[in-house]
Design a protein around this motif. Structure first.
Motif, PDB file in Angstrom:
ATOM      1  N   ASN A 186      22.293  40.118  45.255  1.00 45.54           N
ATOM      2  CA  ASN A 186      21.465  39.199  44.642  1.00 45.54           C
ATOM      3  C   ASN A 186      20.011  38.748  45.593  1.00 45.54           C
ATOM      4  O   ASN A 186      19.203  38.131  44.962  1.00 45.54           O
ATOM      5  N   GLY A 187      19.818  39.492  46.643  1.00 43.22           N
ATOM      6  CA  GLY A 187      18.759  39.254  47.498  1.00 43.22           C
ATOM      7  C   GLY A 187      18.773  37.811  48.225  1.00 43.22           C
ATOM      8  O   GLY A 187      17.618  37.101  48.508  1.00 43.22           O
ATOM      9  N   ILE A 188      19.740  37.071  48.358  1.00 40.26           N
ATOM     10  CA  ILE A 188      19.823  35.919  48.944  1.00 40.26           C
ATOM     11  C   ILE A 188      20.953  35.759  50.002  1.00 40.26           C
ATOM     12  O   ILE A 188      22.101  36.175  49.828  1.00 40.26           O
ATOM     13  N   GLY A 189      20.405  35.569  51.212  1.00 38.24           N
ATOM     14  CA  GLY A 189      21.127  35.671  52.543  1.00 38.24           C
ATOM     15  C   GLY A 189      21.418  33.944  52.854  1.00 38.24           C
ATOM     16  O   GLY A 189      20.462  33.115  52.510  1.00 38.24           O
ATOM     17  N   MET A 190      22.488  33.779  53.355  1.00 42.92           N
ATOM     18  CA  MET A 190      22.745  32.396  53.734  1.00 42.92           C
ATOM     19  C   MET A 190      23.319  32.525  55.281  1.00 42.92           C
ATOM     20  O   MET A 190      23.997  33.096  55.672  1.00 42.92           O
ATOM     21  N   LEU A 191      22.970  31.461  55.980  1.00 40.84           N
ATOM     22  CA  LEU A 191      23.603  31.001  57.237  1.00 40.84           C
ATOM     23  C   LEU A 191      23.736  29.556  57.570  1.00 40.84           C
ATOM     24  O   LEU A 191      23.055  28.795  57.261  1.00 40.84           O
ATOM     25  N   ASN A 192      24.748  29.303  58.004  1.00 40.80           N
ATOM     26  CA  ASN A 192      25.094  28.084  58.798  1.00 40.80           C
ATOM     27  C   ASN A 192      25.457  28.227  60.265  1.00 40.80           C
ATOM     28  O   ASN A 192      25.442  29.397  60.520  1.00 40.80           O
ATOM     29  N   SER A 193      26.053  27.322  60.899  1.00 43.60           N
ATOM     30  CA  SER A 193      26.282  27.492  62.349  1.00 43.60           C
ATOM     31  C   SER A 193      27.383  28.830  62.528  1.00 43.60           C
ATOM     32  O   SER A 193      27.624  29.528  63.436  1.00 43.60           O
ATOM     33  N   GLN A 194      28.608  28.502  61.426  1.00 46.34           N
ATOM     34  CA  GLN A 194      29.810  29.505  61.476  1.00 46.34           C
ATOM     35  C   GLN A 194      29.109  31.037  61.279  1.00 46.34           C
ATOM     36  O   GLN A 194      29.621  31.976  61.840  1.00 46.34           O
ATOM     37  N   LEU A 195      28.478  31.067  60.137  1.00 45.56           N
ATOM     38  CA  LEU A 195      28.080  32.375  59.756  1.00 45.56           C
ATOM     39  C   LEU A 195      27.059  33.061  60.668  1.00 45.56           C
ATOM     40  O   LEU A 195      27.267  34.330  61.054  1.00 45.56           O
ATOM     41  N   PHE A 196      26.357  32.228  61.473  1.00 47.93           N
ATOM     42  CA  PHE A 196      25.332  32.726  62.368  1.00 47.93           C
ATOM     43  C   PHE A 196      25.998  33.165  63.524  1.00 47.93           C
ATOM     44  O   PHE A 196      25.458  34.420  64.031  1.00 47.93           O
ATOM     45  N   LYS A 197      27.245  32.918  64.043  1.00 45.92           N
ATOM     46  CA  LYS A 197      27.971  33.226  65.022  1.00 45.92           C
ATOM     47  C   LYS A 197      28.632  34.542  64.738  1.00 45.92           C
ATOM     48  O   LYS A 197      28.557  35.602  65.504  1.00 45.92           O
ATOM     49  N   LYS A 198      29.027  34.658  63.361  1.00 54.78           N
ATOM     50  CA  LYS A 198      29.739  35.819  63.062  1.00 54.78           C
ATOM     51  C   LYS A 198      28.793  36.857  62.769  1.00 54.78           C
ATOM     52  O   LYS A 198      29.042  38.073  63.067  1.00 54.78           O
ATOM     53  N   TYR A 199      27.500  36.751  62.188  1.00 56.42           N
ATOM     54  CA  TYR A 199      26.702  37.823  61.769  1.00 56.42           C
ATOM     55  C   TYR A 199      25.322  38.051  62.748  1.00 56.42           C
ATOM     56  O   TYR A 199      25.145  39.078  62.963  1.00 56.42           O
TER      57      TYR A 199
END
Length: 449
Positions: A186-199
């Motif tokens: 969908n062309g929408i990427g998302m990040l919070n602190s947990q996803l930031f560390k993961k990706y």
């Protein structure tokens, strides 16, 4: 759980409406210049091979944009025309900068039909930051749903595709756009602190991450660091010692932190003010030819200073040698000219916006530091230590209450050029074969208007 599931799991409607954590969006217009040209032609940029470039500048000219279809064929963005493989057929669209600016303004107006101006910050011609938390509550939607509303509105009204990054601060929103959005259908990427560390913590290359350039990457590599996780593992004092003030920002971003907000960006006033005027030549210029360019550029910049009623107390000159001359100078035993770009600066006796005084300062720097056999490809003039006329008038003998006719001349030139155009009044210098002012006055940002 796939990447899209991660987005939905962390950014659901109910959790966002109940959460006190702020949310930001960074929305980008995909391959903007190329998309505008395709939209105007009724073409699909995802299936059309098109480049935005000025073919009159030679085959070595840089492509300002290429369509996603060409990227899929392995063509690099911002490549040169002659770098495109000969087996690929494509259409060339000359740049139209004024048109792109108009379309950009239209799209910002679309965003403003959803959000208030106080919550929007245009970052570039094709990219904006938006503080979206209040609007999720207002429209009772999730972050993804709100992003899709903006995407659909832009697509419907302009036929241009937008991609989106959403994060719990401005930095995460930008990184989500640059790195995550391309992997989401969908062309929408998302990040919070947990996803930031993961990706992102172990993502490479570091130069893909907002705010990290080649110099920082190379410096980190010397310390044995090639990821943000590696930065976090190092002692804080070491990072601060190695990178100085920038070390603090590097550490914050390595942990996914960002203290800046849109109101703070808008309220920011830089401590140091400067004006820059630069150009890259389409061919190698001789040592003597550059004097004409220096004269033209100083004239334009001095009129800009006059228009803004400001004065410069210092100047610096950046000179970029041609590849040919740089290779010759590599054998220089002193090593003085082994770099292609060189910078020289000087303080002025008194602040001024007088063209003759400024040109004399740049001419002294050029003659003192550049070899007479040099061939030049790039020139940049910097005017530093700027001050308003009211604050530095006492230091200027020319700033009296009764200015002479000679002192009124620059303002008269500014007024005439504002009314009739920059090329209406030029110096004879601009008629020389090597002069560029007449062409550049018809451009925006160094490209066709």
């Amino acid at each position: 759980m796939n990447e899209h599931d991660d987005n939905l799991d962390v950014f659901t409607t109910s959790s966002l409406i109940a959460s006190e954590q702020p949310l930001y969006m960074c929305i980008d217009l995909k391959t903007f210049y190329a998309s505008v040209e395709c939209a105007d032609r009724g073409l699909n940029p995802f299936t059309t091979n098109l480049v935005v470039a000025d073919p009159t500048r030679s085959d070595n000219t840089i492509c300002l944009a290429i369509t996603p279809a060409m990227k899929q064929l392995g063509v690099a963005n911002r490549c040169r025309i002659n770098d495109i493989p000969p087996g690929i057929s494509y259409e060339v669209a000359p740049p139209r900068m004024k048109h792109y600016m108009d379309i950009s303004a239209r799209i910002v107006d679309i965003y403003l039909s959803f959000v208030a101006p106080v919550d929007l910050y245009p970052y570039s011609i094709d990219e904006c930051f938006i503080y979206i938390s209040p609007y999720l509550k207002l429209y009772q939607v999730s972050a993804i749903e709100f992003a899709q509303r903006l995407q659909q509105a832009v697509l419907m009204k302009t036929h241009i595709t937008a991609t989106v990054g959403i994060g719990t601060n401005l930095f995460l929103a930008k990184v989500a756009l640059d790195i995550r959005a391309k992997h989401c259908k969908n062309g929408i990427g998302m990040l919070n602190s947990q996803l930031f560390k993961k990706y992102i913590w172990f993502y490479t290359p570091l130069t893909d991450i907002w705010g990290i350039g080649k110099g920082t990457q190379q410096h980190l590599a010397k310390l044995g660091i090639d990821t943000l996780a590696g930065v976090c593992s190092m002692p804080k004092n070491l990072i601060l010692k190695e990178f100085g003030k920038n070390g603090r920002y590097l550490l914050e971003h390595a942990w996914g932190l960002e203290c800046m907000t849109i109101p703070r960006i808008k309220a920011y006033t830089p401590k140091v003010h400067s004006i820059t005027n630069g150009q890259v030549f389409m061919r190698d210029y001789t040592y003597q030819e550059v004097f004409t360019i220096l004269h033209e550029m100083t004239t334009e910049s001095s009129l800009d200073l006059v228009r803004q009623r400001i004065y410069a107390s210092g100047v610096s000159l950046n000179i970029g040698f041609s590849m040919h001359f740089a290779r010759i100078m590599e054998s220089n035993t002193s090593g003085e000219f082994k770099r292609r770009i060189h910078s020289f600066s000087s303080k002025l006796c008194v602040p001024t916006n007088n063209e003759q005084q400024l040109y004399a300062a740049f001419k002294r720097l050029y003659e003192a530091h550049i070899p007479a056999n040099a061939t030049i490809r790039r020139v940049q003039l910097n005017f530093t230590g700027l001050c308003l006329s009211d604050t530095c008038a006492s230091a200027l003998p020319c700033c009296s209450d009764s200015p002479s006719e000679l002192q009124k001349l620059p303002q008269t030139i500014v007024d005439i050029r504002k009314r009739f155009g920059a090329n209406y009044l030029l110096k004879a210098t601009s008629l020389r074969p090597e002069a560029n002012a007449r062409i550049r006055n018809k451009q925006i940002g160094g490209h066709r208007a």
